[in-house]
Design a protein around this motif. Structure first.
Motif, PDB file in Angstrom:
ATOM      1  N   ASP A   1      78.667  45.908  55.450  1.00 27.00           N
ATOM      2  CA  ASP A   1      78.101  45.706  56.787  1.00 27.00           C
ATOM      3  C   ASP A   1      76.650  45.231  56.743  1.00 27.00           C
ATOM      4  O   ASP A   1      76.161  44.627  57.684  1.00 27.00           O
ATOM      5  CB  ASP A   1      78.147  47.020  57.584  1.00 27.00           C
ATOM      6  N   VAL A   2      75.954  45.527  55.649  1.00 22.06           N
ATOM      7  CA  VAL A   2      74.522  45.230  55.576  1.00 22.06           C
ATOM      8  C   VAL A   2      74.295  44.119  54.558  1.00 22.06           C
ATOM      9  O   VAL A   2      74.779  44.215  53.426  1.00 22.06           O
ATOM     10  CB  VAL A   2      73.735  46.485  55.132  1.00 22.06           C
ATOM     11  N   ASP A   3      73.571  43.069  54.965  1.00 23.64           N
ATOM     12  CA  ASP A   3      73.291  42.005  53.999  1.00 23.64           C
ATOM     13  C   ASP A   3      71.790  41.947  53.701  1.00 23.64           C
ATOM     14  O   ASP A   3      71.005  42.719  54.257  1.00 23.64           O
ATOM     15  CB  ASP A   3      73.838  40.646  54.484  1.00 23.64           C
ATOM     16  N   ASP A   4      71.411  41.030  52.814  1.00 25.24           N
ATOM     17  CA  ASP A   4      70.003  40.982  52.393  1.00 25.24           C
ATOM     18  C   ASP A   4      69.068  40.628  53.553  1.00 25.24           C
ATOM     19  O   ASP A   4      67.931  41.098  53.594  1.00 25.24           O
ATOM     20  CB  ASP A   4      69.830  39.958  51.262  1.00 25.24           C
ATOM     21  N   ASP A   5      69.546  39.797  54.506  1.00 25.27           N
ATOM     22  CA  ASP A   5      68.680  39.477  55.644  1.00 25.27           C
ATOM     23  C   ASP A   5      68.358  40.735  56.441  1.00 25.27           C
ATOM     24  O   ASP A   5      67.223  40.930  56.888  1.00 25.27           O
ATOM     25  CB  ASP A   5      69.359  38.437  56.557  1.00 25.27           C
ATOM     26  N   ASP A   6      69.375  41.606  56.618  1.00 23.41           N
ATOM     27  CA  ASP A   6      69.138  42.886  57.312  1.00 23.41           C
ATOM     28  C   ASP A   6      68.110  43.707  56.529  1.00 23.41           C
ATOM     29  O   ASP A   6      67.203  44.301  57.106  1.00 23.41           O
ATOM     30  CB  ASP A   6      70.434  43.719  57.407  1.00 23.41           C
ATOM     31  N   LEU A   7      68.307  43.736  55.208  1.00 25.67           N
ATOM     32  CA  LEU A   7      67.405  44.528  54.362  1.00 25.67           C
ATOM     33  C   LEU A   7      65.959  44.020  54.489  1.00 25.67           C
ATOM     34  O   LEU A   7      65.030  44.809  54.691  1.00 25.67           O
ATOM     35  CB  LEU A   7      67.880  44.425  52.909  1.00 25.67           C
ATOM     36  N   PHE A   8      65.774  42.706  54.409  1.00 29.45           N
ATOM     37  CA  PHE A   8      64.416  42.162  54.505  1.00 29.45           C
ATOM     38  C   PHE A   8      63.823  42.420  55.898  1.00 29.45           C
ATOM     39  O   PHE A   8      62.627  42.716  56.028  1.00 29.45           O
ATOM     40  CB  PHE A   8      64.409  40.661  54.181  1.00 29.45           C
ATOM     41  N   ASP A   9      64.676  42.300  56.945  1.00 36.08           N
ATOM     42  CA  ASP A   9      64.195  42.615  58.302  1.00 36.08           C
ATOM     43  C   ASP A   9      63.747  44.076  58.363  1.00 36.08           C
ATOM     44  O   ASP A   9      62.685  44.388  58.923  1.00 36.08           O
ATOM     45  CB  ASP A   9      65.312  42.398  59.340  1.00 36.08           C
ATOM     46  N   ALA A  10      64.563  44.970  57.780  1.00 37.66           N
ATOM     47  CA  ALA A  10      64.241  46.408  57.809  1.00 37.66           C
ATOM     48  C   ALA A  10      62.924  46.682  57.090  1.00 37.66           C
ATOM     49  O   ALA A  10      62.099  47.474  57.553  1.00 37.66           O
ATOM     50  CB  ALA A  10      65.376  47.211  57.181  1.00 37.66           C
ATOM     51  N   VAL A  11      62.720  46.003  55.954  1.00 31.69           N
ATOM     52  CA  VAL A  11      61.478  46.175  55.191  1.00 31.69           C
ATOM     53  C   VAL A  11      60.277  45.751  56.050  1.00 31.69           C
ATOM     54  O   VAL A  11      59.262  46.456  56.126  1.00 31.69           O
ATOM     55  CB  VAL A  11      61.547  45.340  53.887  1.00 31.69           C
ATOM     56  N   ASN A  12      60.404  44.602  56.729  1.00 29.86           N
ATOM     57  CA  ASN A  12      59.296  44.124  57.564  1.00 29.86           C
ATOM     58  C   ASN A  12      59.002  45.092  58.711  1.00 29.86           C
ATOM     59  O   ASN A  12      57.843  45.380  59.022  1.00 29.86           O
ATOM     60  CB  ASN A  12      59.622  42.736  58.137  1.00 29.86           C
TER      61      ASN A  12
END
Ligand SMILES: [Zn+2]
Length: 258
Positions: free
Chosen positions: A218-229
């Motif tokens: 369900d979670v991709d790298d774009d989600d991860l980078f958004d979450a980090v920001n």
């Protein structure tokens, strides 16, 4: 500062390992120390290929590698060890007759680094329990996207603990009046951020962290980078506003030289 997404690839050509940030100092970037990339093929793979030459396919390749990186800031010089295996990818080739073609190439798949580079710089004002979860998240980045965002969610929980947000509340209405109620993260964020600009941001982190905790794709790298920001922005707002305001006051108070 928003994450530079192009730096954070888990696959890298053998001659082009990305310039990840130094875990120790702010300006430093990690560079491969000359002649430290060692790629080895296990004997069982060599033996199998030797016995089955007609059945061998390029994507059967199994290799293990390690490399040592060093921070390029002369005063720092931190060493980081990187390990992984390989992935066989298709690449475009230009043949001698000028016709385009394609073939296979081994690229490095990064599985782990130690000490681990930060996905963002953690301010000195961020409390230790939050920092600890972030550092685990940074390690998880190389292993599992879902586990990484799940750890970012845990960092949000530690942030609420640090800010004194209760985990339970007393019910005053309904059939359970007089009993204690364990608050979930949604309720704790609401309790902390009533009227705050961070409410939406923290609820976003909670949701993506929940999806990560459930595993799956369900979670991709774009989600991860958004979450980090988003998390970096929230942490700055909560822990660095005082420092920034003090700087602004100093600027405001500065007078022209007579
Ligand atoms: Zn450094």
């Amino acid at each position: 500062m928003p994450i530079h997404r192009a730096t954070w690839h888990r696959l890298a050509p053998k001659n082009s390992i990305p310039g990840l940030p130094c875990p120790q100092c702010t300006p430093g970037k990690l560079k491969v120390v000359k002649d430290t990339l060692h790629v080895r093929e296990p004997k069982y793979v060599q033996d199998w290929r030797g016995k089955n030459p007609d059945d061998w396919e390029p994507d059967f390749a199994v290799e293990r590698w390690s490399a040592t990186l060093r921070c390029d800031e002369p005063a720092c010089g931190e060493f980081v060890n990187m390990i992984g295996d390989i992935e066989v990818v298709e690449v475009d080739l230009d043949l001698e007759d000028g016709l385009p073609s394609w073939g296979y190439q081994d690229v490095l798949r990064i599985q782990a680094l130690f000490p681990v580079p930060p996905l963002f710089r953690i301010s000195d004002n961020v409390p230790k329990p939050v920092k600890k979860q972030l550092e685990v998240a940074f390690r998880m980045f190389w292993t599992d996207t879902s586990a990484c965002v799940s750890r970012l969610r845990t960092a949000v929980e530690r942030l609420l603990d640090d800010q004194g947000v209760p985990k339970e509340r007393l019910l005053t209405k309904g059939k359970n009046a007089g009993k204690m109620h364990r608050m979930d993260l949604h309720e704790r964020i609401d309790s902390f951020t009533s009227g705050s600009a961070h409410k939406n941001q923290l609820q976003g982190l909670r949701n993506i962290g929940n999806l990560g905790t459930h595993g799956g794709d369900d979670v991709d790298d774009d989600d991860l980078f958004d979450a980090v920001n988003v998390l970096e922005f929230v942490l700055t707002g909560i822990y660095d506003t005082k420092t920034i305001n003090a700087m602004a006051d100093k600027l405001k108070g500065k007078k022209a030289q007579p």
